[in-house]
Scaffold this motif. Structure first.
Motif, PDB file in Angstrom:
ATOM      1  N   GLY A  47       1.184  -0.816  -0.227  1.00 12.11           N
ATOM      2  CA  GLY A  47       0.126  -0.197  -0.093  1.00 12.11           C
ATOM      3  C   GLY A  47       0.726   1.548   0.250  1.00 12.11           C
ATOM      4  O   GLY A  47       0.295   2.580  -0.707  1.00 12.11           O
ATOM      5  N   SER A  48       1.703   1.391   0.630  1.00 13.53           N
ATOM      6  CA  SER A  48       3.242   2.352   0.374  1.00 13.53           C
ATOM      7  C   SER A  48       3.061   3.071  -1.036  1.00 13.53           C
ATOM      8  O   SER A  48       3.678   3.994  -1.352  1.00 13.53           O
ATOM      9  CB  SER A  48       4.306   2.978   1.216  1.00 13.53           C
ATOM     10  OG  SER A  48       4.943   0.836   0.716  1.00 13.53           O
ATOM     11  N   LEU A  50       2.046   3.594  -3.963  1.00 11.71           N
ATOM     12  CA  LEU A  50       0.637   3.992  -3.967  1.00 11.71           C
ATOM     13  C   LEU A  50       0.519   4.387  -5.697  1.00 11.71           C
ATOM     14  O   LEU A  50      -0.908   4.346  -5.986  1.00 11.71           O
ATOM     15  CB  LEU A  50       1.219   6.875  -3.567  1.00 11.71           C
ATOM     16  CG  LEU A  50       0.418   5.991  -2.372  1.00 11.71           C
ATOM     17  CD1 LEU A  50       0.575   7.889  -2.042  1.00 11.71           C
ATOM     18  CD2 LEU A  50      -1.004   5.909  -2.058  1.00 11.71           C
ATOM     19  N   PRO A  77      -4.901  -0.705   0.813  1.00 13.20           N
ATOM     20  CA  PRO A  77      -6.389  -0.167   0.781  1.00 13.20           C
ATOM     21  C   PRO A  77      -7.552   0.129  -0.593  1.00 13.20           C
ATOM     22  O   PRO A  77      -8.155   0.031   0.227  1.00 13.20           O
ATOM     23  CB  PRO A  77      -5.845   0.972   1.432  1.00 13.20           C
ATOM     24  CG  PRO A  77      -4.144   0.759   0.328  1.00 13.20           C
ATOM     25  CD  PRO A  77      -4.049  -0.635   0.734  1.00 13.20           C
ATOM     26  N   GLU A 101     -16.921   1.468   7.942  1.00  8.93           N
ATOM     27  CA  GLU A 101     -17.055   2.786   7.360  1.00  8.93           C
ATOM     28  C   GLU A 101     -18.345   2.545   6.245  1.00  8.93           C
ATOM     29  O   GLU A 101     -17.721   1.442   5.769  1.00  8.93           O
ATOM     30  CB  GLU A 101     -16.038   3.341   7.101  1.00  8.93           C
ATOM     31  CG  GLU A 101     -15.324   3.041   8.048  1.00  8.93           C
ATOM     32  CD  GLU A 101     -13.864   3.644   7.585  1.00  8.93           C
ATOM     33  OE1 GLU A 101     -13.458   4.954   7.777  1.00  8.93           O
ATOM     34  OE2 GLU A 101     -13.194   2.538   7.804  1.00  8.93           O
ATOM     35  N   ASP A 125     -16.273   2.041  12.764  1.00 13.13           N
ATOM     36  CA  ASP A 125     -17.134   2.295  11.784  1.00 13.13           C
ATOM     37  C   ASP A 125     -17.389   4.297  11.325  1.00 13.13           C
ATOM     38  O   ASP A 125     -15.752   4.885  12.506  1.00 13.13           O
ATOM     39  CB  ASP A 125     -18.621   2.232  12.123  1.00 13.13           C
ATOM     40  CG  ASP A 125     -19.165   3.190  13.767  1.00 13.13           C
ATOM     41  OD1 ASP A 125     -18.081   3.771  13.927  1.00 13.13           O
ATOM     42  OD2 ASP A 125     -20.185   2.699  14.230  1.00 13.13           O
ATOM     43  N   ASP A 126     -18.067   4.820  11.024  1.00 15.46           N
ATOM     44  CA  ASP A 126     -17.772   6.570  10.414  1.00 15.46           C
ATOM     45  C   ASP A 126     -17.619   7.038  11.504  1.00 15.46           C
ATOM     46  O   ASP A 126     -17.058   8.312  11.575  1.00 15.46           O
ATOM     47  CB  ASP A 126     -18.829   6.869   9.331  1.00 15.46           C
ATOM     48  CG  ASP A 126     -18.885   6.176   8.016  1.00 15.46           C
ATOM     49  OD1 ASP A 126     -17.634   5.943   7.387  1.00 15.46           O
ATOM     50  OD2 ASP A 126     -19.938   5.726   7.226  1.00 15.46           O
ATOM     51  N   SER A 127     -18.479   6.983  12.437  1.00 17.18           N
ATOM     52  CA  SER A 127     -17.979   7.552  14.063  1.00 17.18           C
ATOM     53  C   SER A 127     -16.896   6.713  14.342  1.00 17.18           C
ATOM     54  O   SER A 127     -16.254   8.321  15.675  1.00 17.18           O
ATOM     55  CB  SER A 127     -19.546   7.477  14.760  1.00 17.18           C
ATOM     56  OG  SER A 127     -18.487   5.684  15.454  1.00 17.18           O
ATOM     57  N   GLY A 128     -15.778   6.246  14.140  1.00 18.20           N
ATOM     58  CA  GLY A 128     -14.511   6.496  14.653  1.00 18.20           C
ATOM     59  C   GLY A 128     -14.065   4.860  14.759  1.00 18.20           C
ATOM     60  O   GLY A 128     -14.916   4.525  14.679  1.00 18.20           O
ATOM     61  N   ILE A 129     -12.469   5.036  15.858  1.00 14.60           N
ATOM     62  CA  ILE A 129     -11.992   3.914  16.569  1.00 14.60           C
ATOM     63  C   ILE A 129     -13.300   3.797  18.227  1.00 14.60           C
ATOM     64  O   ILE A 129     -12.844   4.590  18.187  1.00 14.60           O
ATOM     65  CB  ILE A 129     -10.765   4.235  16.367  1.00 14.60           C
ATOM     66  CG1 ILE A 129     -10.617   4.278  15.222  1.00 14.60           C
ATOM     67  CG2 ILE A 129      -9.928   2.596  16.530  1.00 14.60           C
ATOM     68  CD1 ILE A 129      -8.497   4.178  14.340  1.00 14.60           C
ATOM     69  N   GLN A 164      -6.248   0.010  21.605  1.00 13.24           N
ATOM     70  CA  GLN A 164      -5.724   1.092  21.503  1.00 13.24           C
ATOM     71  C   GLN A 164      -4.394   0.736  22.563  1.00 13.24           C
ATOM     72  O   GLN A 164      -4.620  -0.016  22.789  1.00 13.24           O
ATOM     73  CB  GLN A 164      -6.547   2.270  22.216  1.00 13.24           C
ATOM     74  CG  GLN A 164      -7.919   2.174  20.956  1.00 13.24           C
ATOM     75  CD  GLN A 164      -7.495   2.828  19.199  1.00 13.24           C
ATOM     76  OE1 GLN A 164      -7.167   3.737  19.002  1.00 13.24           O
ATOM     77  NE2 GLN A 164      -7.294   2.204  18.485  1.00 13.24           N
ATOM     78  N   PRO A 165      -3.655   1.932  22.321  1.00  9.46           N
ATOM     79  CA  PRO A 165      -2.788   1.975  23.435  1.00  9.46           C
ATOM     80  C   PRO A 165      -2.381   2.574  25.037  1.00  9.46           C
ATOM     81  O   PRO A 165      -3.276   2.975  25.569  1.00  9.46           O
ATOM     82  CB  PRO A 165      -1.541   3.849  22.619  1.00  9.46           C
ATOM     83  CG  PRO A 165      -2.627   3.607  21.039  1.00  9.46           C
ATOM     84  CD  PRO A 165      -3.573   3.145  21.319  1.00  9.46           C
ATOM     85  N   VAL A 168      -1.512   5.749  25.940  1.00  5.93           N
ATOM     86  CA  VAL A 168      -2.615   7.426  26.520  1.00  5.93           C
ATOM     87  C   VAL A 168      -4.169   7.208  27.686  1.00  5.93           C
ATOM     88  O   VAL A 168      -4.703   8.016  27.444  1.00  5.93           O
ATOM     89  CB  VAL A 168      -3.307   7.778  25.428  1.00  5.93           C
ATOM     90  CG1 VAL A 168      -1.757   8.172  24.018  1.00  5.93           C
ATOM     91  CG2 VAL A 168      -3.777   7.389  24.091  1.00  5.93           C
ATOM     92  N   TYR A 201       2.249   1.367  21.439  1.00 10.82           N
ATOM     93  CA  TYR A 201       2.825   2.904  21.402  1.00 10.82           C
ATOM     94  C   TYR A 201       3.012   3.882  22.067  1.00 10.82           C
ATOM     95  O   TYR A 201       1.943   3.838  22.920  1.00 10.82           O
ATOM     96  CB  TYR A 201       1.422   3.502  20.358  1.00 10.82           C
ATOM     97  CG  TYR A 201       1.679   5.117  20.600  1.00 10.82           C
ATOM     98  CD1 TYR A 201       2.651   5.304  19.092  1.00 10.82           C
ATOM     99  CD2 TYR A 201       0.975   5.484  20.976  1.00 10.82           C
ATOM    100  CE1 TYR A 201       2.381   6.342  18.687  1.00 10.82           C
ATOM    101  CE2 TYR A 201       0.791   7.049  20.049  1.00 10.82           C
ATOM    102  CZ  TYR A 201       1.734   7.696  19.217  1.00 10.82           C
ATOM    103  OH  TYR A 201       1.984   9.052  19.151  1.00 10.82           O
TER     104      TYR A 201
END
Lengths: 265, 210
Positions: A47-48, A50, A77, A101, A125-129, A164-165, A168, A201
């Motif tokens: 995917g890198s 492009l 992607p 999404e 989904d479209d509202s995020g992770i 998730q990390p 944080v 992370y």
């Protein structure tokens, strides 16, 4: 444990360089080593690249499947690239990935019709992770329902709760572990999988965090992971945890691994 | 200025329970509130940013320090002349269209606020027009984040939109995120590539040095 070998990814420098030089022998060796170390799928991601991803991907797919006897994980992607990859493999692959999404789902869904591939389903989904167990499980259920609607069986669905990390929010570990447990019970029959770079992370000794997290996740029911199978310490932890969790009859995988020198005590 | 050193150290070490008393003590001793802010709390965060850049502290420690600074601010704020002091500059930051990643972007926002910048956190999945509107409103510092190889290309679209609107020279542009490199930043015509929040602070300070 279903290990998806992540090494053939052009965001890694040696792979990028080998692709630039069209070093087929090096890339095939990368695939073979992962199979020998226990990978059930060999992930292919460029995917890198492009502007040249489509052609590069098909070139990689062909040389990798020539080198190994395990199926591929087609990772892109671009739905167009995934579709072309699917048309060019001879073993039922894993497609990496679909999400809730709208745009991504609608793009990838047609490729899955006809049940010719397994799928990694990311719980976003479209509202995020999502960062709450409830929302992860809700997304997982919606994905499984829609994928079943396309004719897929649960055994072909790999749900990724998107860890998730910890750096944080120290509850992020528990959130993911509880989600894995819920998904494996509420949606019995699916697999759960995850990548591990996120969890550590922002922390020191990331490999240590990753390979300890995976043991916790396995205890919660995780039965697949997208990892580097040549990471011997990681594989040692996985094999040992499998045995401890009663998933290694007569402890034979563990003992064989010891005899073959695959364990790092 | 022993008490300033104590405040700096409390912020750096994340001593949340002690910071309030230290700030109050400095106030009681007659220290100027602005001195406590600049030479104490903000300076403490500057130290954290330096150490972070050097790889000597880690994200959870940075967050703890930021929280400590905030706790100190709660005590100090009523004493600052005019309530809020004037920020060094205003920085609008957001994640580009098609991309929902916000952790790195939020870390940058939090750090910039801690060291005295006003931050407008625009959110994620943003249309290029959102960035253009910020520059139209007079915001001079724009930060864009992208974590995907497929969305990083949005950054060029945003810069192009700013060019078309005749606003490119009205702002400085920062870019960051895993797929971004200095080479890419140069190619699309961004002003700065920030590896992380600490570098972003350095670059901002180089533009807005007192």
């Amino acid at each position: 444990m279903i290990v998806i070998g992540e090494r053939i990814n052009t965001s890694r420098k040696p792979i990028h360089e080998a692709l630039e030089k069209r070093d087929k022998a090096f890339l095939q060796e990368e695939a073979r080593k992962q199979e020998a170390a226990g990978a059930a799928y060999i992930d292919v991601n460029c995917g890198s690249r492009l502007n040249t991803e489509y052609d590069d991907f098909l070139w990689l797919v062909e040389l990798v499947q020539e080198a190994v006897s395990v199926p591929l994980s087609l990772d892109s992607p671009s739905a167009k690239v995934l579709e072309a990859g699917l048309a060019n493999v001879d073993k039922r692959p894993l497609i990496n990935s679909i999400t809730l999404e709208k745009e991504r789902f609608d793009e990838v869904a047609p490729i899955l019709e006809g049940n010719r591939a397994d799928i990694i389903a990311l719980c976003m989904d479209d509202s995020g992770i999502p960062n709450a167990t409830e929302k992860i499980v809700e997304n997982a259920a919606a994905l499984v329902e829609r994928l079943e609607g396309l004719g897929l069986e649960r055994s072909g669905i790999f749900v990724d709760p998107l860890i998730q990390p910890l750096s944080v929010d120290t509850e992020n570990g528990n959130t993911a572990l509880k989600a894995i447990e819920r998904i494996m019970t509420d949606l019995a029959g699916v697999h759960t999988t995850c990548g591990l770079s996120n969890v550590s992370y922002g922390l020191p000794e990331r490999f240590l965090v990753n390979r300890t997290f995976i043991v916790c996740a396995m205890a919660s029911g995780l039965d697949s992971a997208i990892i580097d199978p040549l990471d011997k310490k990681m594989m040692t932890n996985i094999l040992t945890a499998e045995m401890i969790l009663g998933r290694d009859e007569y402890c034979s995988e563990f003992i064989d691994a010891m005899r073959e020198g695959r364990l790092t005590p | 200025m022993a008490e300033m050193n104590d405040i700096v150290e409390a912020v750096f070490k994340g001593k949340m329970k002690e910071i309030g008393n230290l700030v109050q003590g400095a106030l009681d001793a007659g220290t100027e509130p602005n001195t406590i802010l600049d030479d104490g709390l903000v300076h403490g965060m500057d130290v954290v940013a330096e150490k972070w850049k050097a790889g000597e502290v880690f994200v959870p420690e940075v967050l703890r320090s930021a929280k400590t600074m905030q706790t100190g601010m709660d005590v100090l704020k009523p004493h600052l002349v005019g309530g809020d002091r004037k920020p060094k500059a205003t920085f609008a930051i957001g994640t580009v269209k098609g991309d929902l990643h916000d952790i790195g972007k939020n870390l940058v926002a939090m750090m910039l606020e801690s060291v005295g910048y006003e931050v407008i956190n625009l959110g994620v999945d943003l249309d290029p027009s959102v960035f253009v509107q910020q520059v139209e409103k007079g915001i001079q510092c724009i930060g864009m984040s992208a974590l995907l190889t497929t969305t990083v290309t949005q950054m060029k679209l945003i810069i192009d939109s700013l060019q078309e609107a005749g606003l490119r020279d009205k702002c400085k542009i920062w870019v960051g995120g895993a797929p971004v490199t200095q080479e890419f930043a140069d190619e699309i015509g961004a002003d700065f590539y920030a590896v992380d929040a600490a570098h972003c602070i350095d670059q901002l300070n180089s533009v807005y040095s007192d």
